[in-house]
Design an enzyme around this catalytic site. Structure first.
Site, PDB file in Angstrom:
ATOM      1  N   SER A 183       0.779  -1.223   0.000  1.00 50.23           N
ATOM      2  CA  SER A 183       0.000   0.000   0.000  1.00 50.23           C
ATOM      3  C   SER A 183       0.816   1.281   0.000  1.00 50.23           C
ATOM      4  CB  SER A 183      -0.943   0.014   1.207  1.00 50.23           C
ATOM      5  OG  SER A 183      -0.216  -0.096   2.418  1.00 50.23           O
ATOM      6  N   HIS A 211      -5.739  -3.187  -1.998  1.00 53.64           N
ATOM      7  CA  HIS A 211      -5.382  -2.211  -3.033  1.00 53.64           C
ATOM      8  C   HIS A 211      -5.329  -2.835  -4.425  1.00 53.64           C
ATOM      9  CE1 HIS A 211      -4.385   1.042  -0.176  1.00 53.64           C
ATOM     10  NE2 HIS A 211      -4.070   0.030   0.613  1.00 53.64           N
ATOM     11  N   LYS A 242     -12.063   1.482  -0.634  1.00 55.42           N
ATOM     12  CA  LYS A 242     -11.191   2.021  -1.685  1.00 55.42           C
ATOM     13  C   LYS A 242     -11.936   2.003  -3.022  1.00 55.42           C
ATOM     14  CE  LYS A 242      -7.300   0.617   1.131  1.00 55.42           C
ATOM     15  NZ  LYS A 242      -8.141   0.193   2.294  1.00 55.42           N
TER      16      LYS A 242
END
Length: 395
Positions: A183, A211, A242
């Site tokens: 990340s 991610h 996200k």
């Protein structure tokens, strides 16, 4: 003053940076999360968000969240284990399992508590956890709660990973846990090599796709799909905060694994279930990323464009292969200074200092969205170049 207050009063590192005028945290945003945001009365380019798909203000997601509140109310008032399971939760789990390519999935109220809750239930006192030394803090906290033997190897060092596997009891569970996309640095786990070692030493693999989901693979299925190793990875987790523009997390695995976690993972059975609005928003976002392939294409067009711009400008960006672009500073105080300079000129970025990285690896983290324009990227690169040159970080 109590002993507790006396101890806490000695912690004044944030105040030191406040006095220098370079404290970078807890800035208040008073607009929706987008490529441009308002912080107070100042408009800045947002290059510090994890909203890779740019969906956080999509009207379809907002309407889905509103409709869920109208139908179910504002909360569930209990855990999934007892009174807090909605048909909406079950639908999301079924669709996630199908999307990821596993038998079943479980949804949690936050991504952090997925790793924190399930790692201790997968391995016991006679087993092993083997981590990359740059794994996320939630993985670190999860393994600390386990009675298994804790091992870790240098970042993406497959030779060291193999040496650790050689030393393990062949009859014990050996759980290799890695971030799919790291990340802070933006590089990928070497999953093809890890799969080879799994087969050679009868290990198991756990991949954190926080991610990677929405960014890599077919329709954004993640890094496991990107490398074609989904069937060889035993446990896949991901987050909703996200690319999926909401809040929460999930784990996907075989039916026996999910059965154990459903009944033993403490952060699942003792935590209030995700709100109806968050669950509906996640489901709507999942539908969008499956259907809107142009969004993923835009993200990668922006990523490749920005990577070239930063490299051509002389930035040190490491081995990143993702929309996460680290601009290495290698000095904690300068990292805060360059963050302030950039903000003053209209660009919001995230400083990364210990414990999020090693002291010699401090950086500012630039993150791209599918909805950034080329003009916004150009402006950010120009501003950051001036700021880095002003502090003599680059020439």
């Amino acid at each position: 003053m109590s002993l507790l207050d006396e101890k806490c009063a000695k912690y004044d590192l944030p105040q030191q940076f406040m006095q220098k005028g370079i404290y970078p945290y807890f800035r208040e945003i008073n607009s929706h999360q987008d490529t441009e945001v308002y912080m107070g009365d100042k408009k800045v380019l947002m290059f510090g968000s994890n909203a890779y798909t740019g969906l956080t203000y999509d009207s379809r997601i907002i309407e889905a969240a509103k409709a869920a509140i109208d139908k179910y109310g504002s909360g569930c008032a209990g855990s999934r284990f007892l009174n807090g399971t909605l048909d909406l939760h079950v639908q999301l789990e079924k669709e996630l399992a199908e999307f990821i390519g596993k038998d079943e999935a479980l949804c949690f109220s936050t991504g952090f508590t997925v790793n924190e809750g399930i790692i201790p239930q997968l391995v016991g006192r006679n087993d092993y956890i083997i981590c990359d030394d740059r794994d996320h803090a939630s993985i670190v906290d999860g393994r600390r709660l386990s009675f298994a033997t804790q091992l870790h190897y240098k970042h993406n060092d497959m030779n060291e990973l193999e040496e650790l596997l050689k030393k393990c009891n062949p009859d014990s569970i050996k759980l290799i846990i890695v971030d799919g996309v790291f990340s802070m640095e933006g590089d990928l786990a070497n999953l093809p090599a890890i799969v080879e070692l799994k087969k050679k030493y009868n290990a198991s693999i756990y991949v954190d796709e926080a991610h990677g989901l929405g960014v890599f693979g077919r329709q954004g299925r993640g890094v496991c799909d990107h490398f074609g190793v989904t069937d060889d990875v035993d446990v896949i987790m991901g987050t909703f905060s996200k690319s999926l523009a909401s809040l929460g997390g999930f784990v996907a695995a075989s039916r026996p694994v999910i059965n154990v976690l459903r009944h033993t993972a403490r952060s699942y059975i003792f935590q209030a279930s995700a709100t109806p609005s968050a669950t509906a928003a996640t489901l709507a976002a999942l539908h969008i990323i499956k259907e809107d392939t142009q969004r993923l294409e835009n993200l990668w067009e922006n990523t490749n464009y920005a990577l070239k711009k930063f490299r051509d400008a002389g930035f040190e960006i490491g081995e990143t292969e993702s929309p996460i672009i680290p601009l290495y500073v290698r000095d904690a105080e300068k990292t805060f200074y360059v963050t302030k300079l950039a903000f003053d000129e209209g660009v919001f970025i995230n400083p990364v200092v210990p414990p999020a990285c090693a002291p010699q690896d401090t950086l500012v983290r630039v993150a791209l969205m599918a909805t950034h324009t080329k003009e916004q990227i150009d402006e950010a690169v120009d501003i950051l170049t001036r700021c880095f040159r002003q502090l003599e970080i680059i020439k």
